[in-house]
Structures are given as C-alpha cells and as structure tokens.
Design a protein around this motif. Structure first.
Motif, PDB file in Angstrom:
ATOM      1  N   ASP A 185       0.804  -1.220   0.000  1.00 57.45           N
ATOM      2  CA  ASP A 185       0.000   0.000   0.000  1.00 57.45           C
ATOM      3  C   ASP A 185       0.836   1.268   0.000  1.00 57.45           C
ATOM      4  O   ASP A 185       0.369   2.320  -0.453  1.00 57.45           O
ATOM      5  N   TYR A 186       2.057   1.204   0.499  1.00 53.89           N
ATOM      6  CA  TYR A 186       2.850   2.418   0.686  1.00 53.89           C
ATOM      7  C   TYR A 186       3.934   2.595  -0.383  1.00 53.89           C
ATOM      8  O   TYR A 186       4.820   3.425  -0.228  1.00 53.89           O
ATOM      9  N   LEU A 187       3.848   1.826  -1.453  1.00 49.22           N
ATOM     10  CA  LEU A 187       4.812   1.963  -2.538  1.00 49.22           C
ATOM     11  C   LEU A 187       4.640   3.332  -3.220  1.00 49.22           C
ATOM     12  O   LEU A 187       3.543   3.671  -3.666  1.00 49.22           O
ATOM     13  N   PRO A 188       5.718   4.125  -3.337  1.00 46.33           N
ATOM     14  CA  PRO A 188       5.636   5.434  -4.006  1.00 46.33           C
ATOM     15  C   PRO A 188       5.742   5.277  -5.519  1.00 46.33           C
ATOM     16  O   PRO A 188       6.714   5.699  -6.155  1.00 46.33           O
ATOM     17  N   ALA A 189       4.717   4.699  -6.114  1.00 48.28           N
ATOM     18  CA  ALA A 189       4.783   4.282  -7.521  1.00 48.28           C
ATOM     19  C   ALA A 189       5.084   5.433  -8.477  1.00 48.28           C
ATOM     20  O   ALA A 189       5.734   5.237  -9.508  1.00 48.28           O
ATOM     21  N   LYS A 190       4.644   6.652  -8.155  1.00 45.43           N
ATOM     22  CA  LYS A 190       4.836   7.776  -9.057  1.00 45.43           C
ATOM     23  C   LYS A 190       6.305   8.157  -9.225  1.00 45.43           C
ATOM     24  O   LYS A 190       6.668   8.827 -10.195  1.00 45.43           O
ATOM     25  N   GLU A 191       7.145   7.742  -8.293  1.00 48.03           N
ATOM     26  CA  GLU A 191       8.570   8.077  -8.364  1.00 48.03           C
ATOM     27  C   GLU A 191       9.406   6.962  -8.975  1.00 48.03           C
ATOM     28  O   GLU A 191      10.621   7.088  -9.104  1.00 48.03           O
ATOM     29  N   LEU A 192       8.757   5.867  -9.347  1.00 49.97           N
ATOM     30  CA  LEU A 192       9.481   4.680  -9.775  1.00 49.97           C
ATOM     31  C   LEU A 192       9.166   4.321 -11.221  1.00 49.97           C
ATOM     32  O   LEU A 192       8.052   4.538 -11.704  1.00 49.97           O
TER      33      LEU A 192
END
Length: 221
Positions: A185-192
């Motif tokens: 849930d806490y994956l910062p997908a927008k930065e990856l």
C-alpha cells in the motif's frame, strides 16, 4: 549474536520450529536457511530468550526481495563490478544474488543482529562473500555504494517515510537504485519506473496470498 546454525534442528525433523536450507521459489539458484513456519520459529526464539524478540523478517524470503534477486540474476550487468548495498537485507537474498552476478563487493544492512547472522550463514551456503552491517543507515545516502537494492521496504507508512528519502539521496549522488515490491500500500509508484514483473506463484507466503505479481522498479530514469 544468535547462532542460527546451532539452533537448526536436524533435516529429518518434521518440527515447525526449525530452519531448513531451502531453494527460493522465484530464485531456485539460491538456497536460504528459512523457517519452516516463521510464526512458530518466532515463538521458539522468544521462549528461549525469555523476552519479546524482533519479528524474524530474515526467516522468510519476502516477495519483493525475490523479485529483485530474480532481476539481478537475469540482468547480471546491473550488479557486475559494482559496490552493492542490500538495504534492509533480512535473509540476505538480494545481496547473495548480487554476489552471484559478479558484484565487486556486497554489503547487507539490517538493524536486527539475527538478520546479520542469517546473512552470513546464507552467503556461505551459496558460495559468495557478503559483509553484514548492522545498524540504521536511513539518515545517510548509502555511502560509497554505487548500486542500492531494496526488496519489500514499503510495507508500512513509517518505513516508507524513512526509506524513500534515503533512496532519493542515494540516487541523487549517482547510485543506481532498484526496488522490489508485490503491491504494498505504501509503494511510491509515481517516483518509480517499472523494469520487470514476475508472476508471484509460490513466491508468496499466506499473508500475501491475495497478491499476484511481483514488480521491480528503478528510482529515477
């Protein structure tokens, strides 16, 4: 430091409170000393110590770590000749994969001394050299590591709030940064930037049974 090897029961034992040298589902080239049942193993540790003990994250092969390890072995140029930091290493799976891929040096970091013991035991079992480093490195930038690998580090809000700035600092000073995650849930997908995806299959524990994919990302371009 806990001697994991001495605490391992004989291989023929069917007890749940033991470690077993086992091929990793998504990375069968690597064998790790894993708990037959991590919860029972944790209870055994606490019973022997007579006190509460840290969660034995090192006693399971976390899905995100399996993804990063698979990616590194499939793309050895990522690690070959590099100084590698395996962050929040747990069992040392990711660092071992980097060693097998030809890394110049591998440091596996974890705050748990039991994890450091597991890393050293597992590295020997796989014929590679991995240096364990105990302590909290998250206020730094990874030092001289030119490759930072992190498997399953975004499992809580608190952890994400500390890990992401660390990874940013490492990337800003020029290190390549790769992260494995099965959909936390806490994956910062927008930065990856996603670089690989794998069917989870048998790589998941019962806790993650609802997840179906393990993704590997690079931070930045």
């Amino acid at each position: 430091m806990h001697d994991l090897k001495d605490k391992t029961l004989p291989a023929h034992s069917d007890a749940l409170d033991r470690l077993s040298l086992t091929p990793v589902p998504l990375v069968p080239e690597i064998r790790l000393h894993l708990a037959v049942d991590a919860i029972v193993w944790w209870a055994r540790m606490e019973a022997e110590a007579g006190q509460a003990m840290p969660t034995p994250f090192w006693a399971s092969a976390w899905a995100g770590g399996q993804g990063v390890a698979r990616y590194v072995l499939d793309n050895p140029e990522v690690a070959r000749g590099r100084r590698v930091l395996d962050l929040a290493a747990g069992s040392g799976l990711v660092g071992i994969a980097a060693g097998l891929a030809g890394a110049a040096t591998v440091t596996a970091n974890d705050i748990d001394p039991y994890a450091i013991a597991a890393v050293e035991l597992n590295a020997r079992a796989n014929g590679v050299t991995v240096t364990g480093r105990q302590g909290d490195l998250l206020d730094g930038d990874g030092g001289d590591a030119d490759l930072v690998l992190a498997g399953d580090v975004f499992y809580s809000d608190e952890m994400a709030e500390r890990v992401l700035p660390f990874l940013r600092r490492a990337a800003d000073r020029g290190a390549a940064v790769y992260v494995g995650d099965p959909g936390r849930d806490y994956l910062p997908a927008k930065e990856l930037v996603q670089v690989a995806t794998y069917d989870a299959g048998s790589a998941l524990t019962f806790i993650d049974a609802q997840l179906s994919r393990i993704n590997v990302f690079r931070l930045g371009g």
